[in-house]
Motif scaffolding. Structure first.
Motif, PDB file in Angstrom:
ATOM      1  N   GLN A   1     -26.361  13.841  72.300  1.00  0.00           N
ATOM      2  CA  GLN A   1     -27.620  13.871  71.564  1.00  0.00           C
ATOM      3  C   GLN A   1     -28.146  12.448  71.426  1.00  0.00           C
ATOM      4  OE1 GLN A   1     -27.365  15.771  67.755  1.00  0.00           O
ATOM      5  NE2 GLN A   1     -29.465  15.236  67.195  1.00  0.00           N
ATOM      6  N   VAL A   2     -29.387  12.256  71.855  1.00  0.00           N
ATOM      7  CA  VAL A   2     -29.997  10.938  71.797  1.00  0.00           C
ATOM      8  C   VAL A   2     -30.407  10.615  70.364  1.00  0.00           C
ATOM      9  CG1 VAL A   2     -31.899   9.499  72.595  1.00  0.00           C
ATOM     10  CG2 VAL A   2     -30.825  11.142  74.161  1.00  0.00           C
ATOM     11  N   GLN A   3     -30.039   9.437  69.920  1.00  0.00           N
ATOM     12  CA  GLN A   3     -30.443   8.995  68.591  1.00  0.00           C
ATOM     13  C   GLN A   3     -30.904   7.545  68.681  1.00  0.00           C
ATOM     14  OE1 GLN A   3     -27.455   9.326  65.521  1.00  0.00           O
ATOM     15  NE2 GLN A   3     -28.998   9.299  63.896  1.00  0.00           N
ATOM     16  N   LEU A   4     -32.078   7.290  68.128  1.00  0.00           N
ATOM     17  CA  LEU A   4     -32.643   5.944  68.065  1.00  0.00           C
ATOM     18  C   LEU A   4     -32.908   5.618  66.605  1.00  0.00           C
ATOM     19  CD1 LEU A   4     -35.280   6.338  70.948  1.00  0.00           C
ATOM     20  CD2 LEU A   4     -32.981   5.368  71.126  1.00  0.00           C
ATOM     21  N   VAL A   5     -32.360   4.504  66.139  1.00  0.00           N
ATOM     22  CA  VAL A   5     -32.500   4.136  64.732  1.00  0.00           C
ATOM     23  C   VAL A   5     -33.080   2.737  64.636  1.00  0.00           C
ATOM     24  CG1 VAL A   5     -31.333   3.814  62.535  1.00  0.00           C
ATOM     25  CG2 VAL A   5     -30.547   5.596  64.105  1.00  0.00           C
ATOM     26  N   GLU A   6     -34.294   2.653  64.084  1.00  0.00           N
ATOM     27  CA  GLU A   6     -34.965   1.367  63.928  1.00  0.00           C
ATOM     28  C   GLU A   6     -34.592   0.716  62.596  1.00  0.00           C
ATOM     29  OE1 GLU A   6     -38.081   4.246  65.790  1.00  0.00           O
ATOM     30  OE2 GLU A   6     -36.546   4.292  64.224  1.00  0.00           O
ATOM     31  N   SER A   7     -34.661  -0.606  62.590  1.00  0.00           N
ATOM     32  CA  SER A   7     -34.460  -1.375  61.361  1.00  0.00           C
ATOM     33  C   SER A   7     -35.189  -2.702  61.494  1.00  0.00           C
ATOM     34  CB  SER A   7     -32.960  -1.609  61.104  1.00  0.00           C
ATOM     35  OG  SER A   7     -32.388  -2.350  62.157  1.00  0.00           O
ATOM     36  N   GLY A   8     -35.322  -3.394  60.367  1.00  0.00           N
ATOM     37  CA  GLY A   8     -35.905  -4.727  60.385  1.00  0.00           C
ATOM     38  C   GLY A   8     -37.329  -4.822  59.907  1.00  0.00           C
ATOM     39  N   GLY A   9     -37.945  -3.689  59.614  1.00  0.00           N
ATOM     40  CA  GLY A   9     -39.310  -3.730  59.120  1.00  0.00           C
ATOM     41  C   GLY A   9     -39.368  -4.274  57.700  1.00  0.00           C
ATOM     42  N   GLY A  10     -40.589  -4.502  57.219  1.00  0.00           N
ATOM     43  CA  GLY A  10     -40.764  -5.005  55.870  1.00  0.00           C
ATOM     44  C   GLY A  10     -42.149  -5.583  55.697  1.00  0.00           C
ATOM     45  N   SER A  11     -42.301  -6.369  54.639  1.00  0.00           N
ATOM     46  CA  SER A  11     -43.585  -7.003  54.344  1.00  0.00           C
ATOM     47  C   SER A  11     -43.507  -8.486  54.689  1.00  0.00           C
ATOM     48  CB  SER A  11     -43.929  -6.821  52.870  1.00  0.00           C
ATOM     49  OG  SER A  11     -44.120  -5.463  52.556  1.00  0.00           O
ATOM     50  N   GLU A  12     -44.587  -8.986  55.257  1.00  0.00           N
ATOM     51  CA  GLU A  12     -44.634 -10.375  55.664  1.00  0.00           C
ATOM     52  C   GLU A  12     -46.061 -10.868  55.526  1.00  0.00           C
ATOM     53  OE1 GLU A  12     -41.856 -12.615  56.801  1.00  0.00           O
ATOM     54  OE2 GLU A  12     -43.638 -13.645  55.995  1.00  0.00           O
ATOM     55  N   GLN A  13     -46.188 -12.175  55.293  1.00  0.00           N
ATOM     56  CA  GLN A  13     -47.518 -12.767  55.196  1.00  0.00           C
ATOM     57  C   GLN A  13     -48.059 -13.048  56.586  1.00  0.00           C
ATOM     58  OE1 GLN A  13     -47.106 -16.263  52.735  1.00  0.00           O
ATOM     59  NE2 GLN A  13     -47.277 -15.057  50.853  1.00  0.00           N
ATOM     60  N   PRO A  14     -49.368 -13.129  56.722  1.00  0.00           N
ATOM     61  CA  PRO A  14     -49.952 -13.511  58.018  1.00  0.00           C
ATOM     62  C   PRO A  14     -49.371 -14.828  58.503  1.00  0.00           C
ATOM     63  CG  PRO A  14     -51.662 -12.701  56.548  1.00  0.00           C
ATOM     64  CD  PRO A  14     -50.411 -12.806  55.720  1.00  0.00           C
ATOM     65  N   GLY A  15     -49.068 -14.869  59.798  1.00  0.00           N
ATOM     66  CA  GLY A  15     -48.449 -16.043  60.387  1.00  0.00           C
ATOM     67  C   GLY A  15     -46.938 -16.019  60.369  1.00  0.00           C
ATOM     68  N   GLY A  16     -46.371 -15.073  59.659  1.00  0.00           N
ATOM     69  CA  GLY A  16     -44.924 -14.969  59.562  1.00  0.00           C
ATOM     70  C   GLY A  16     -44.301 -14.244  60.742  1.00  0.00           C
ATOM     71  N   SER A  17     -42.997 -14.029  60.640  1.00  0.00           N
ATOM     72  CA  SER A  17     -42.240 -13.397  61.723  1.00  0.00           C
ATOM     73  C   SER A  17     -41.328 -12.303  61.183  1.00  0.00           C
ATOM     74  CB  SER A  17     -41.367 -14.448  62.437  1.00  0.00           C
ATOM     75  OG  SER A  17     -42.145 -15.442  63.036  1.00  0.00           O
ATOM     76  N   LEU A  18     -41.097 -11.325  62.026  1.00  0.00           N
ATOM     77  CA  LEU A  18     -40.123 -10.267  61.759  1.00  0.00           C
ATOM     78  C   LEU A  18     -39.427  -9.919  63.067  1.00  0.00           C
ATOM     79  CD1 LEU A  18     -42.063  -7.753  59.443  1.00  0.00           C
ATOM     80  CD2 LEU A  18     -40.065  -9.120  58.798  1.00  0.00           C
TER      81      LEU A  18
END
Length: 124
Positions: A1-18
């Motif tokens: 069974q294929v499973q894809l789990v994302e992480s790392g999202g959030g809130s950031e100010q313009p010009g920032g990085s994620l």
């Protein structure tokens, strides 16, 4: 069974990085085409960046020079480094996979497997 789990999202100010990550299981990751897509509120899901099994990449014009897609086949993980973030990058970001090794398309219809998404919000 294929499973894809994302992480790392959030809130950031313009010009920032994620940095987003997508952990894949149930697939022979190194043979699969992988991609990142996003869907803003009230809009269609759109392709952001895709990576073929041989490492070839394709980016949406809106993110070229700012986002970088990469993959670690030993860890079965896909990444999206997002720099110089803009408010218009705000969206739910989805990881996608397809068993064909050389899918270079940014079309959502080219991918068979999807994660649940991770929210990215860019605002001051």
């Amino acid at each position: 069974q294929v499973q894809l789990v994302e992480s790392g999202g959030g809130s950031e100010q313009p010009g920032g990085s994620l940095r987003l990550s997508c952990a894949a299981s149930g697939v022979t990751f190194r043979w699969y085409s992988m991609g990142w897509f996003r869907q803003a509120s009230g809009k269609e899901r759109e392709g952001v960046a895709v990576s073929a099994s041989d490492g070839r990449t394709n980016y949406a014009d809106s993110v070229k020079g700012r986002f970088t897609i990469s993959r670690d086949n030993a860890k079965n993980t896909l990444y999206l480094q997002m720099n110089s973030l803009k408010p218009e990058d705000t969206a739910m970001y989805y990881c996608a996979a397809d068993r064909r090794p050389y899918v270079g398309s940014l079309s959502k219809y080219a991918y068979n497997y999807w994660g649940q998404g991770t929210q990215v919000t860019v605002s001051s």
